[in-house]
Design an enzyme around this catalytic site. Structure first.
Site, mmCIF file in Angstrom:
data_model
loop_
_atom_site.group_PDB
_atom_site.id
_atom_site.type_symbol
_atom_site.label_atom_id
_atom_site.label_comp_id
_atom_site.label_asym_id
_atom_site.label_seq_id
_atom_site.Cartn_x
_atom_site.Cartn_y
_atom_site.Cartn_z
ATOM 1 N N LYS A 26 0.817 -1.216 0.000
ATOM 2 C CA LYS A 26 0.000 0.000 0.000
ATOM 3 C C LYS A 26 0.851 1.266 0.000
ATOM 4 C CE LYS A 26 -4.214 -2.005 1.813
ATOM 5 N NZ LYS A 26 -3.805 -3.417 1.924
HETATM 6 C C1 LIG Z 1 -4.425 -4.474 1.260
HETATM 7 C C2 LIG Z 1 -3.664 -5.746 1.142
HETATM 8 C C3 LIG Z 1 -4.015 -6.758 0.223
HETATM 9 C C4 LIG Z 1 -5.240 -6.673 -0.667
HETATM 10 O O1 LIG Z 1 -5.229 -5.599 -1.540
HETATM 11 P P1 LIG Z 1 -6.470 -5.294 -2.516
HETATM 12 O O2 LIG Z 1 -6.485 -3.820 -2.716
HETATM 13 O O3 LIG Z 1 -7.662 -5.803 -1.828
HETATM 14 O O4 LIG Z 1 -6.218 -5.973 -3.776
HETATM 15 C C5 LIG Z 1 -3.199 -7.865 0.148
HETATM 16 N N1 LIG Z 1 -2.134 -8.021 0.942
HETATM 17 C C6 LIG Z 1 -1.762 -7.091 1.845
HETATM 18 C C7 LIG Z 1 -0.576 -7.324 2.695
HETATM 19 C C8 LIG Z 1 -2.509 -5.916 1.967
HETATM 20 O O5 LIG Z 1 -2.140 -4.986 2.880
#
Ligand SMILES: *Cc1c(COP(=O)(O)O)cnc(C)c1O
Length: 466
Positions: free
Chosen positions: A112
């Site tokens: 993120k």
């Molecule tokens: C947020 C997150 C995801 C999922 O991301 P999406 O936006 O739902 O595709 C997967 N793995 C981790 C470690 C995350 O923080």
């Protein structure tokens, strides 16, 4: 570039407004009216470029009306220089033609950061230009909150309030939020659960009168278009490193809200040869059930070892449905209104079109742990539980051994020590050196009762210009 709503009724917006808005007023999500398209020759000419230059080439068409070239270049340099790896998104080989792209070298050790580090800077830039101030409000059960806070720490025109359930997030996750210093950063621990936090956020967005019109609320959740945009870049980056665009690639993406994998779909539409996208879910498998059986149906929430993928509905999936329905907003609106009442399917030929590119697998906790063990035994490489789900799904769904299969490594294993312990391995994942003193840093947060009015008056009192 103009942005239109997936439900077809809201007016089109430019980039600045899309950045500052969450949902469209008709309840839809914003998508670009048209996508830039790059020729193979052009993509080939990007081989060997540093990450930030590649990022500029891919993203500039989306922002050009709002931001001069030099300013955007500088923003990207700042954004990706905070990553603790020169390659920004390094590739690690697991097997012949099988790779993990490590997207966890940013400040909060999860993918993120790629989007939220940029989003904070974009917001500050646009707000400065407009002479405005924004109040970001969000609820988190872990990853999003810390990445959003890190992304906003240097913002001058943004206050950020993140609610987390008191004593219900892991210590690493809490410390990643509460040890960030800054007058504009406000952590609130609510004496309630995650759903209570989320409900307060929702209600605050729908009635913002507690801010007395002096500021507006901005959202940083994954429906924000700018987050998707930033995630398109690393698909190109991986492909170029492994012989693209002259060979096609397959990607496996651990997903819940369909944000990260939707960016891969856009990369393909923008000209990158991608032959397969694998949707990797945990037991919250609404996306897998849709892709395998053309049925979209909400089940109850399950708590798993991969909490960042624990969802019931997949908000960004609406953006794919919009394309599958020939960009007919009315059709999407009807479908999703029906989906709120019970199971829905789409026309068989539309579903089959999606299946040309997408495969899927759902991976339970036992299989997640088995995969963490398997890869450690094969490679002495430690996967976090989310990435392990991606690797398992990649190995299950692979169509062609000749095509490189790249799993998106979404988090560092040190963020999820419980899953590693549960896998039975006698290794303990260490925090990376640059974070080793996390447990010594001073924490700062306010504990409030599970009461919306109390939380709202705290916000009204504590944002900068209040
Ligand atoms: C947020 C997150 C995801 C999922 O991301 P999406 O936006 O739902 O595709 C997967 N793995 C981790 C470690 C995350 O923080």
């Amino acid at each position: 570039m103009r942005y239109i709503s997936t439900r077809g009724e809201a007016p089109a917006l430019g980039f600045e407004d899309v950045l500052l808005t969450g949902l469209a007023p008709d309840g839809g999500l914003y998508v670009p009216e048209t996508l830039p398209h790059f020729s193979l020759e052009e993509i080939r000419s990007w081989r060997g470029l540093p990450y930030t230059e590649l990022a500029f080439n891919i993203m500039y068409p989306f922002v050009e009306e709002a931001i001069p070239e030099a300013d955007f270049r500088q923003m990207l340099d700042e954004t990706y220089s905070v990553f603790a790896h020169k390659a920004v998104a390094p590739l690690v080989q697991l097997d012949t033609n099988e790779w993990v792209m490590e997207l966890f070298r940013g400040p909060t050790l999860a993918f993120k950061d790629f989007a939220l580090q940029l989003l904070g800077r974009l917001l500050d830039y646009v707000l400065e230009k407009r002479g405005q101030h924004a109040v970001i409000l969000g609820a988190t059960s872990g990853d999003t909150g810390s990445a959003a806070i890190e992304g906003c720490r240097q913002c001058e025109h943004v206050d950020i309030f993140i609610l987390h359930p008191y004593e219900r997030v892991s210590e690493v996750q809490r410390r990643q939020m509460t040890t960030v210093q800054g007058d504009n950063i406000h952590n609130i621990a609510v004496r309630g659960n995650f759903d209570d936090c989320q409900r307060m956020v929702k209600e605050s967005f729908s009635d913002q009168s507690f801010l007395e019109g002096k500021a507006r609320l901005a959202a940083v959740n994954s429906i924000n278009w700018a987050r998707i945009m930033a995630q398109i870049v690393y698909y190109f980056h991986a492909s170029l490193a492994l012989g693209g665009p002259d060979r096609s690639m397959a990607f496996s993406v651990p997903t819940g809200n369909f944000g990260d994998i939707f960016a891969g779909y856009l990369a393909q539409k923008m000209g990158l040869p991608v032959s397969q996208l694998v949707i990797a879910t945990n037991r919250n498998d609404i996306l897998h059930r849709f892709m395998s059986g053309n049925k979209y149906e909400q089940h109850t929430l399950e708590h798993t070892l991969s909490p960042s993928m624990d969802i019931m509905v997949s908000s960004n999936f609406e953006r794919l449905l919009f394309d599958l329905h020939g960009r007919d907003g009315q059709a999407v609106k009807e479908l999703l209104e029906n989906a709120a009442k019970g199971p829905v399917s789409i026309a068989d030929y539309r579903w089959k079109r999606a299946r040309k590119l997408f495969d899927s697998a759902a991976v339970d906790d036992a299989m997640t742990c088995a995969t963490i063990r398997e890869v450690y035994q094969q490679n002495e490489y430690l996967l976090d539980p989310h990435t392990a789900i991606g690797v398992r799904a990649a190995r299950t769904c692979r169509r062609d051994e000749q095509i490189p299969m790249i799993t998106l490594g979404t988090a560092h294993p040190a963020k999820f020590p419980d899953a590693i312990a549960e896998s039975g391995l006698a290794v303990k994942p260490d925090l990376p050196a640059h974070m080793a003193e996390l447990f010594e840093r001073k924490e700062r947060y306010t504990v409030l009762d599970n009461d919306r009015d109390g939380v709202q008056s705290f916000i009204a009192k504590h944002w900068k210009n209040a």
